[in-house]
Motif scaffolding. Sequence first.
Motif, PDB file in Angstrom:
ATOM      1  N   SER A  70     -70.114  75.733  74.705  1.00  0.00           N
ATOM      2  CA  SER A  70     -70.298  76.619  73.549  1.00  0.00           C
ATOM      3  C   SER A  70     -71.171  77.823  73.857  1.00  0.00           C
TER       4      SER A  70
ATOM      5  N   ASP B 247     -54.463  70.765  68.286  1.00  0.00           N
ATOM      6  CA  ASP B 247     -55.361  69.634  68.524  1.00  0.00           C
ATOM      7  C   ASP B 247     -54.991  68.894  69.805  1.00  0.00           C
TER       8      ASP B 247
ATOM      9  N   PHE C   3     -56.630  70.088  73.079  1.00  0.00           N
ATOM     10  CA  PHE C   3     -57.958  69.563  73.394  1.00  0.00           C
ATOM     11  C   PHE C   3     -57.874  68.142  73.947  1.00  0.00           C
TER      12      PHE C   3
ATOM     13  N   ALA D  38     -57.672  76.453  75.684  1.00  0.00           N
ATOM     14  CA  ALA D  38     -58.659  75.948  74.732  1.00  0.00           C
ATOM     15  C   ALA D  38     -59.121  77.035  73.774  1.00  0.00           C
ATOM     16  N   LYS D  39     -59.357  78.227  74.303  1.00  0.00           N
ATOM     17  CA  LYS D  39     -59.820  79.329  73.452  1.00  0.00           C
ATOM     18  C   LYS D  39     -58.739  79.728  72.442  1.00  0.00           C
TER      19      LYS D  39
ATOM     20  N   GLU E 204     -58.401  76.916  69.787  1.00  0.00           N
ATOM     21  CA  GLU E 204     -59.534  76.961  68.853  1.00  0.00           C
ATOM     22  C   GLU E 204     -59.219  77.894  67.680  1.00  0.00           C
TER      23      GLU E 204
ATOM     24  N   LYS F  68     -56.478  76.753  65.133  1.00  0.00           N
ATOM     25  CA  LYS F  68     -56.859  75.713  64.169  1.00  0.00           C
ATOM     26  C   LYS F  68     -57.246  76.308  62.823  1.00  0.00           C
TER      27      LYS F  68
ATOM     28  N   SER G 257     -66.413  77.554  65.066  1.00  0.00           N
ATOM     29  CA  SER G 257     -66.455  77.242  66.479  1.00  0.00           C
ATOM     30  C   SER G 257     -66.076  75.792  66.709  1.00  0.00           C
ATOM     31  N   ILE G 258     -65.660  75.522  67.907  1.00  0.00           N
ATOM     32  CA  ILE G 258     -65.338  74.160  68.320  1.00  0.00           C
ATOM     33  C   ILE G 258     -66.425  73.714  69.289  1.00  0.00           C
TER      34      ILE G 258
ATOM     35  N   PHE H 197     -67.143  72.340  72.366  1.00  0.00           N
ATOM     36  CA  PHE H 197     -66.539  71.938  73.632  1.00  0.00           C
ATOM     37  C   PHE H 197     -67.526  71.144  74.493  1.00  0.00           C
TER      38      PHE H 197
END
Length: 446
Positions: A199, A333, A336, A351-352, A355, A358, A437-438, A440
Motif C-alpha cells: 500500500s 476479485d 487477487f 492488481a492495480k 482494484e 471493484k 484502496s485495497i 495488498f
Amino acid sequence: MKINIPYWGEELNISLPKQNVGEIVYPNTVELRPEKEVISEALKNPLNSPSFENFIKGNEPILFIINDATRPTPNAKIIDLLWSKIKNKDIKFIIATGAHRGASKDEYIELFGNHYSELLNKTISHDAKNESENIFIGKTQNGTEVYFDKLVFKAKKIVYITSVEPHYFAGYTGGAKSFLPGIAGFKTIEQNHALALKSTAKALITDGNPVREDIKEAYDLLAKNKQIFSIQTVLNKDHKIYYCVCGETHEAFNMATGKAKDVFSVEIKDKADIVVAVAPYPMDIDLYQSQKAIDNSKLALNENGIMILISSCRKGVGGETFLKLMSSARNPDDVFDKISKGYKLGYHKAAKLAEIMKWASLWAYTKLDPKLLENIFIKGYWNLQKAIDRALEIKGNEKIMFLMDASMTVPRVAPRILHKNKYIYSPTSEKIKSKKSINFDAFFDD
C-alpha cells in the motif's frame, strides 16, 4: 462545445454540451528557459561530482545508459549537446529496456537523432531475460536478488541520461531506476516489482516506498566501486526541458523530484463521475504502459464512476503475463485470488486495474479489438463520441473531466472551507488522499 484530444500524433474531436464540460486538466505551466542553457548549467555545476568535462577526462572507456522509447526522456537532444565532447572518446551506449523488448530501428533513430548512424554499432539493448548477460552482485534487505547487465557491471565510468516524472508505484521515474529496472535481470525486476502490491508503493512518495527503497539499495550495491554521473531532466507538459540536474545519483534525484512535483501534481476542484484519461505519446505504446494513465486518473474519479481511457496502444497490449492473468480471471476479485497464489512480473499491473474495477467502470478508446478488452473487464469502443454520449446517458447531466496527460499528471482534490454554511473550493498545496484502496500488504510476510 468542441474538445480536441491528442491521439497518436493527431487530434480527436468530440462534441459536448457546454454544461457537460468539466475541468480540462494539464500538467502545471512552468516558466521555461532555453534548453541548451538549462542543460549546460547543470553539466558545469553538478551535485557532489566533478563537472561533466572533468568527469570524462582521460582515456578510460565510458558507458552511457539511456532510457528506451517508452519514456519521454530527451535522449537525442542531450546526446547532441554532448557530442562535441564525447565523439572522440571510447564510448558505448546501452538502452535501459528493463523487461521490455529491445529497441526497433525506428526507436533507435528516435533515441539517437542525428547520431544514429555513428552510434548504432556502439549500442546494445539490455536483455533482462538473457541470464548469461546479467551478473549477480548481492541481495537487498527485502531479499531481492540483484543481477545487473555485465556491460554495466564491468564499466568503471558511467553516464546515464534520464527524466523524472511521477510513477504510480515507484514514486517517481528517474534516478536509480535507470539501473533497476533499467539494466537489471528479469528475476531482479520481478522481485522488486512484487513490492508494488504494498500500500505504500504509490505516486509522489519515495520515503517509505518499498519499491523505491529497494531500487536505491540495489543501485548502491553496484555504485560503490564506480564513477557515475547522472543527467536528470524534468520536462514540461509539452515535453520541453524545464529543469536539469546532474551529478551524484541520489542528491540529483531528490532535487529533480521537487521540480517534477511542481509540474505534474495538479490540483482539481473536485472529483467527477466521468473522467477521460488520455495516455499521450510515447506512453500510448501499449495497454501495459497506458495503465499508468488509468492509475493516476482514479484519484479524480468518484466511486461508481466511469473512466474512459484514450490511448492508441499502437504496439498492442504488451505484457503477456498481465494479459493472461486478467483474461483467466472470472472477475476482478479473482485476480487477487490468483496473485495470492504466486506473483509473476506483470501481476502488479493486473492488481492495480482490478482494484479500480471493484469500484468503477473502465472503458477504452484504442486500436485494440473491443472483444479482447472485454475479456479483461474493459468496455472497448471504436467510436469515442459514442463512448462519451453513452457515459452521459448512464450518469445523467454530469460534467466530464479530461486529464490530457494522465500518464504523468497526478491529480489532487483541493480541500474545502466552510463559508456561510457552504463549502467552497480552497486552493492549496496540501495533498488529499484517496479514500478507496485495497490492502495488498496481506500478500506479504513482513
